[in-house]
Structure formats: structure tokens, C-alpha cells
Design an enzyme around this catalytic site. Structure first.
Site, PDB file in Angstrom:
ATOM      1  N   GLY A 111       0.833  -1.206   0.000  1.00 40.03           N
ATOM      2  CA  GLY A 111       0.000   0.000   0.000  1.00 40.03           C
ATOM      3  C   GLY A 111       0.865   1.252   0.000  1.00 40.03           C
ATOM      4  O   GLY A 111       1.837   1.335   0.748  1.00 40.03           O
ATOM      5  N   ARG A 167       1.274  -5.086  -5.325  1.00 38.30           N
ATOM      6  CA  ARG A 167       1.490  -6.282  -4.502  1.00 38.30           C
ATOM      7  C   ARG A 167       1.665  -7.403  -5.516  1.00 38.30           C
ATOM      8  O   ARG A 167       0.685  -7.979  -5.984  1.00 38.30           O
ATOM      9  CB  ARG A 167       0.285  -6.549  -3.598  1.00 38.30           C
ATOM     10  CG  ARG A 167      -0.086  -5.371  -2.672  1.00 38.30           C
ATOM     11  CD  ARG A 167      -1.212  -5.763  -1.735  1.00 38.30           C
ATOM     12  NE  ARG A 167      -1.958  -4.625  -1.215  1.00 38.30           N
ATOM     13  CZ  ARG A 167      -1.636  -3.933  -0.115  1.00 38.30           C
ATOM     14  NH1 ARG A 167      -0.582  -4.271   0.579  1.00 38.30           N
ATOM     15  NH2 ARG A 167      -2.384  -2.923   0.286  1.00 38.30           N
ATOM     16  N   ASP A 200       5.017  -5.044   6.054  1.00 39.86           N
ATOM     17  CA  ASP A 200       5.462  -6.410   6.365  1.00 39.86           C
ATOM     18  C   ASP A 200       5.445  -7.339   5.145  1.00 39.86           C
ATOM     19  O   ASP A 200       6.320  -8.197   5.012  1.00 39.86           O
ATOM     20  CB  ASP A 200       4.700  -7.010   7.547  1.00 39.86           C
ATOM     21  CG  ASP A 200       3.202  -6.897   7.401  1.00 39.86           C
ATOM     22  OD1 ASP A 200       2.737  -6.301   6.405  1.00 39.86           O
ATOM     23  OD2 ASP A 200       2.480  -7.417   8.271  1.00 39.86           O
ATOM     24  N   THR A 242       4.222   2.457   5.658  1.00 41.52           N
ATOM     25  CA  THR A 242       2.834   1.981   5.655  1.00 41.52           C
ATOM     26  C   THR A 242       2.036   2.859   6.607  1.00 41.52           C
ATOM     27  O   THR A 242       2.562   3.247   7.661  1.00 41.52           O
ATOM     28  CB  THR A 242       2.705   0.508   6.095  1.00 41.52           C
ATOM     29  OG1 THR A 242       1.336   0.241   6.458  1.00 41.52           O
ATOM     30  CG2 THR A 242       3.563   0.153   7.289  1.00 41.52           C
ATOM     31  N   ASP A 296      -0.253   1.869   8.387  1.00 40.79           N
ATOM     32  CA  ASP A 296      -0.754   1.045   9.490  1.00 40.79           C
ATOM     33  C   ASP A 296       0.061   1.132  10.785  1.00 40.79           C
ATOM     34  O   ASP A 296      -0.424   0.787  11.852  1.00 40.79           O
ATOM     35  CB  ASP A 296      -0.832  -0.427   9.066  1.00 40.79           C
ATOM     36  CG  ASP A 296      -1.865  -0.663   7.974  1.00 40.79           C
ATOM     37  OD1 ASP A 296      -2.706   0.228   7.757  1.00 40.79           O
ATOM     38  OD2 ASP A 296      -1.823  -1.733   7.337  1.00 40.79           O
ATOM     39  N   ASP A 338       2.300  -0.834  11.851  1.00 39.63           N
ATOM     40  CA  ASP A 338       2.273  -2.144  12.519  1.00 39.63           C
ATOM     41  C   ASP A 338       3.592  -2.908  12.401  1.00 39.63           C
ATOM     42  O   ASP A 338       3.595  -4.126  12.316  1.00 39.63           O
ATOM     43  CB  ASP A 338       1.118  -2.983  11.934  1.00 39.63           C
ATOM     44  CG  ASP A 338       1.225  -3.156  10.426  1.00 39.63           C
ATOM     45  OD1 ASP A 338       2.027  -2.448   9.793  1.00 39.63           O
ATOM     46  OD2 ASP A 338       0.506  -4.002   9.885  1.00 39.63           O
ATOM     47  N   ARG A 354      -6.371  -3.509   8.619  1.00 40.83           N
ATOM     48  CA  ARG A 354      -6.879  -4.885   8.557  1.00 40.83           C
ATOM     49  C   ARG A 354      -6.509  -5.660   9.806  1.00 40.83           C
ATOM     50  O   ARG A 354      -7.299  -6.399  10.352  1.00 40.83           O
ATOM     51  CB  ARG A 354      -6.244  -5.578   7.347  1.00 40.83           C
ATOM     52  CG  ARG A 354      -7.155  -5.779   6.205  1.00 40.83           C
ATOM     53  CD  ARG A 354      -6.487  -6.584   5.139  1.00 40.83           C
ATOM     54  NE  ARG A 354      -5.108  -6.180   4.889  1.00 40.83           N
ATOM     55  CZ  ARG A 354      -4.576  -6.028   3.694  1.00 40.83           C
ATOM     56  NH1 ARG A 354      -5.312  -6.251   2.637  1.00 40.83           N
ATOM     57  NH2 ARG A 354      -3.325  -5.685   3.535  1.00 40.83           N
TER      58      ARG A 354
HETATM   59  O1  F6P Z   1      -1.532  -1.800   4.563  1.00 40.29           O
HETATM   60  C1  F6P Z   1      -2.086  -0.574   4.229  1.00 40.29           C
HETATM   61  C2  F6P Z   1      -3.552  -0.703   3.944  1.00 40.29           C
HETATM   62  O2  F6P Z   1      -4.039   0.562   3.607  1.00 40.29           O
HETATM   63  C3  F6P Z   1      -4.400  -1.333   5.062  1.00 40.29           C
HETATM   64  O3  F6P Z   1      -4.721  -0.437   6.099  1.00 40.29           O
HETATM   65  C4  F6P Z   1      -5.597  -1.798   4.289  1.00 40.29           C
HETATM   66  O4  F6P Z   1      -6.232  -2.852   4.955  1.00 40.29           O
HETATM   67  C5  F6P Z   1      -5.000  -2.264   2.984  1.00 40.29           C
HETATM   68  O5  F6P Z   1      -3.779  -1.558   2.836  1.00 40.29           O
HETATM   69  C6  F6P Z   1      -5.869  -2.033   1.767  1.00 40.29           C
HETATM   70  O6  F6P Z   1      -5.201  -2.520   0.647  1.00 40.29           O
HETATM   71  P1  F6P Z   1      -5.646  -2.277  -0.869  1.00 40.29           P
HETATM   72  O7  F6P Z   1      -5.336  -0.845  -1.198  1.00 40.29           O
HETATM   73  O8  F6P Z   1      -4.811  -3.230  -1.642  1.00 40.29           O
HETATM   74  O9  F6P Z   1      -7.108  -2.542  -0.927  1.00 40.29           O
END
Ligand code: F6P
Length: 328
Positions: free
Chosen positions: A15, A76, A107, A130, A132, A134, A176
């Protein structure tokens, strides 16, 4: 080792997060300062597999420190999860004569880096980027501070409507697996309840708390719901459940979504990204590998990347208690 690293490759993966561009600028400029070539792979590991990259010199990263997103784009990559994909990526690194890598992401990005590093001999350093927050081994990840401020700003606006209409709002925020955004933005915006993935506070407690809020004469209520909260209902089901049980509430749902990942990075994120970028280049030049840069008590430190992905960065439970006291 300084002489053995002549060209560094950098990528942003997973992300996107505000401040990734500031980190790319820092990496490219530090490379230029130390007289090392720098290339940036497009779309994370996918660009590495396809040999799709651009040369990054000091001037090519001008005026990007304040831009959201990532000029290298992000992805990804599913192909990189396969051995063949990683083999192709290695071959393209050899072809591009890259002899050190800087991986900017969360991660998932670091997991990929560790597997790749075991299969192919190439030094790499991770930079945590990120929203997050985390990641173990750092108090803050790039993008988290900006995202928090974006969320607080959005909730402040929602509060205006909530109190004008005497409504209850369920606001879903990203995360998430991690409740950092929910918890800190919740306290920062004065939310009545905060639901996070790390703790199941229970539906009974939520109803009780909202009942009390009404009884105490609150004109509006805001419940922050982290994407992955443990209560087992999504934000819409939750709103329905609450209004069925507490019919005197008029509820609305607001899902903040990807707006949380965009926007110009805060000063904090720009400075953090700049410090991380320089340290990552210097670490590679000093012969370090399989490490992640981080910030702990305002010191830039290195942590083994395997350590960083093995455990989860726990939330500050004290904030749940503070939120309870302050939402009286
Ligand atoms: O890891 C960053 C994040 O924004 C999370 O908070 C979220 O769950 C996820 O990515 C969403 O991913 P995508 O943009 O691939 O839907």
C-alpha cells in the site's frame, strides 16, 4: 564494503503511504552524495521482475518531498511470490548491475525481501512505509502520522453533521490487522467508542456505552471501527445491530477508505522519511544487510528484518483506558 556497492536499486511496494516520495528523494540524494548510482524499480517487485526501472539522480527527485503517493508506483506482486518470479527478478538485477537494494513498504514487502535474500545473494535494507504503523523495530512508519491527521480531520467534519442531526456515526478506518489508526485517531477526535482488531470489547459493552451516552445527554456519538475489528460484524452490520437494539439512535455509516492513504505528507513524515532514506543508503555502504531502519526514542536504529516481521507491534492499551475515561 563501501567500494563494492556501486549501484543501489530502490522500490516502493504494498500500500502506498504519504512520505514514500520523500524517502525516494532521500535515497537518491544520499546515493548522489556518496557517488553511488541509483535506480528506482516501478511497481515494486513487479518492476524488478520485468526490469522496468528509471535512473534516479539528485535532480530527478526534485519537488517530490511534499507529494503523496509514490512516483515509482506500487503493487502487490503475485509473481514475486513464486520462485520463478524471484529468479527473474534476480536476473534483471544482475543485468542492471544493481548490487544493493532498498525496499520501502510494510510487512508484506519485507517478507518478500527476506525470502529473496535467502535465495539470492544481494544485500538489502528495508524502510518501513505503511499507514498502518504495525512494524516492530520502529515507533513510527512513514505515512502513519499523515494518515492519522487525515482521519482526525475527516472525523471532525463528520462530528459537525453528527451533532447537527443528533446522530450516531460509525466511521470505518483502515487497519486490517492493526488498530493504531483507530485508537489514536479515536482519542484525537474524541470518539465515544473505538473498536480495534487487537481486542474484542464485545457488543454488550458497546450497547451499554451508547445507552449511557444517551442518558448523559450527549447529542452525537462517534464509534471508530477498524477494518479488521474483532467484534465480528462489518461496519454496516454493526450499525444495523445497534439501531435494532437502541431504536432511539439514528445511525449513519461512513467508510473513509483510500482517502486515508493519499495527500501531502506531514512535516513529521517528511523528516522521518529523509532520515530513514539516508540511513538506509549509509547502512548498505557500511556492509549491512537484512536489516530495517527504524526510529526508537528519536534515534535512528537498525533491526534485523526477520525480527521485524516475526512479531507484531502491539498497540498502547493505555489509550483504550484514556478513551473510556474521556468519553464519559
Ligand atoms: O496496509 C495498508 C492498507 O491501507 C491497510 O490499512 C488496508 O487494509 C489495505 O492496505 C488495503 O489494501 P488495498 O489498497 O490493496 O485494498
Amino acid at each position: 564494503m563501501r567500494e563494492t556497492i556501486k549501484k543501489i536499486g530502490v522500490l516502493t511496494s504494498g500500500g502506498d503511504a504519504p512520505g514514500m516520495n520523500a524517502a525516494l528523494r532521500a535515497v537518491a540524494r544520499a546515493c548522489s552524495y556518496y557517488d553511488v548510482e541509483c535506480v528506482g524499480f516501478y511497481r515494486g517487485y513487479q518492476g524488478m521482475i520485468e526490469g522496468d526501472y528509471m535512473k534516479l539522480d539528485a535532480r530527478s527527485v526534485k519537488n517530490i518531498i511534499g507529494k503523496g503517493g509514490t512516483i515509482l508506483k506500487s503493487a502487490r506482486s503475485t509473481e514475486f511470490r513464486t520462485e520463478e518470479g524471484r529468479q527473474k527478478a534476480y536476473e534483471s538485477l544482475v543485468k542492471a548491475e544493481v548490487d544493493g537494494l532498498i525496499l520501502i513498504g510494510g510487512d508484506g514487502t519485507f517478507n518478500g525481501g527476506v525470502v529473496f535474500g535467502k535465495e539470492h545473494k544481494i544485500p538489502f535494507i528495508g524502510i518501513p512505509g505503511t499507514i498502518d504503523n504495525d512494524i516492530v523495530g520502529t515507533n513510527f512508519t512513514i505515512g502513519y502520522d499523515t494518515a492519522l491527521n487525515t482521519v482526525v480531520d475527516a472525523i471532525d467534519k463528520i462530528r459537525d453533521t453528527a451533532s447537527s442531526h443528533n446522530r450516531l456515526f460509525f466511521v470505518e478506518v483502515m487497519g486490517r490487522d492493526a488498530g493504531f489508526i483507530a485508537l489514536n485517531a479515536g482519542v484525537g477526535a474524541g470518539a465515544e467508542e473505538i473498536l480495534i482488531p487487537e481486542e474484542d470489547l464485545g457488543l454488550g459493552r458497546l450497547l451499554e456505552s451508547l445507552r449511557k451516552s444517551k442518558a448523559r445527554g450527549k447529542s452525537s456519538s462517534i464509534v471508530i471501527v477498524s477494518e479488521g475489528d474483532k467484534i465480528g460484524k462489518n461496519v454496516f452490520e454493526l450499525a444495523e445491530y445497534v439501531t435494532q437494539n437502541l431504536p432511539n439512535y439514528e445511525a449513519r455509516v461512513s467508510v473513509l477508505g483510500h482517502m486515508q492513504r493519499g495527500g501531502s505528507p506531514s512535516c513529521f513524515d517528511r523528516v522521518l522519511a529523509s532520515r530513514f532514506g539516508v540511513k538506509a543508503v549509509e547502512s548498505l555502504l557500511d556492509g549491512k544487510t537484512d536489516m530495517m531502519v527504524g526510529i526508537i526514542n528519536n534515534e535512528i536504529v537498525l533491526t534485523s528484518i526477520e525480527e521485524a516481521i516475526k512479531t507484531t507491534h502491539d498497540i498502547n492499551r493505555e489509550l483504550l483506558r484514556i478513551s473510556d475515561i474521556l468519553s464519559v
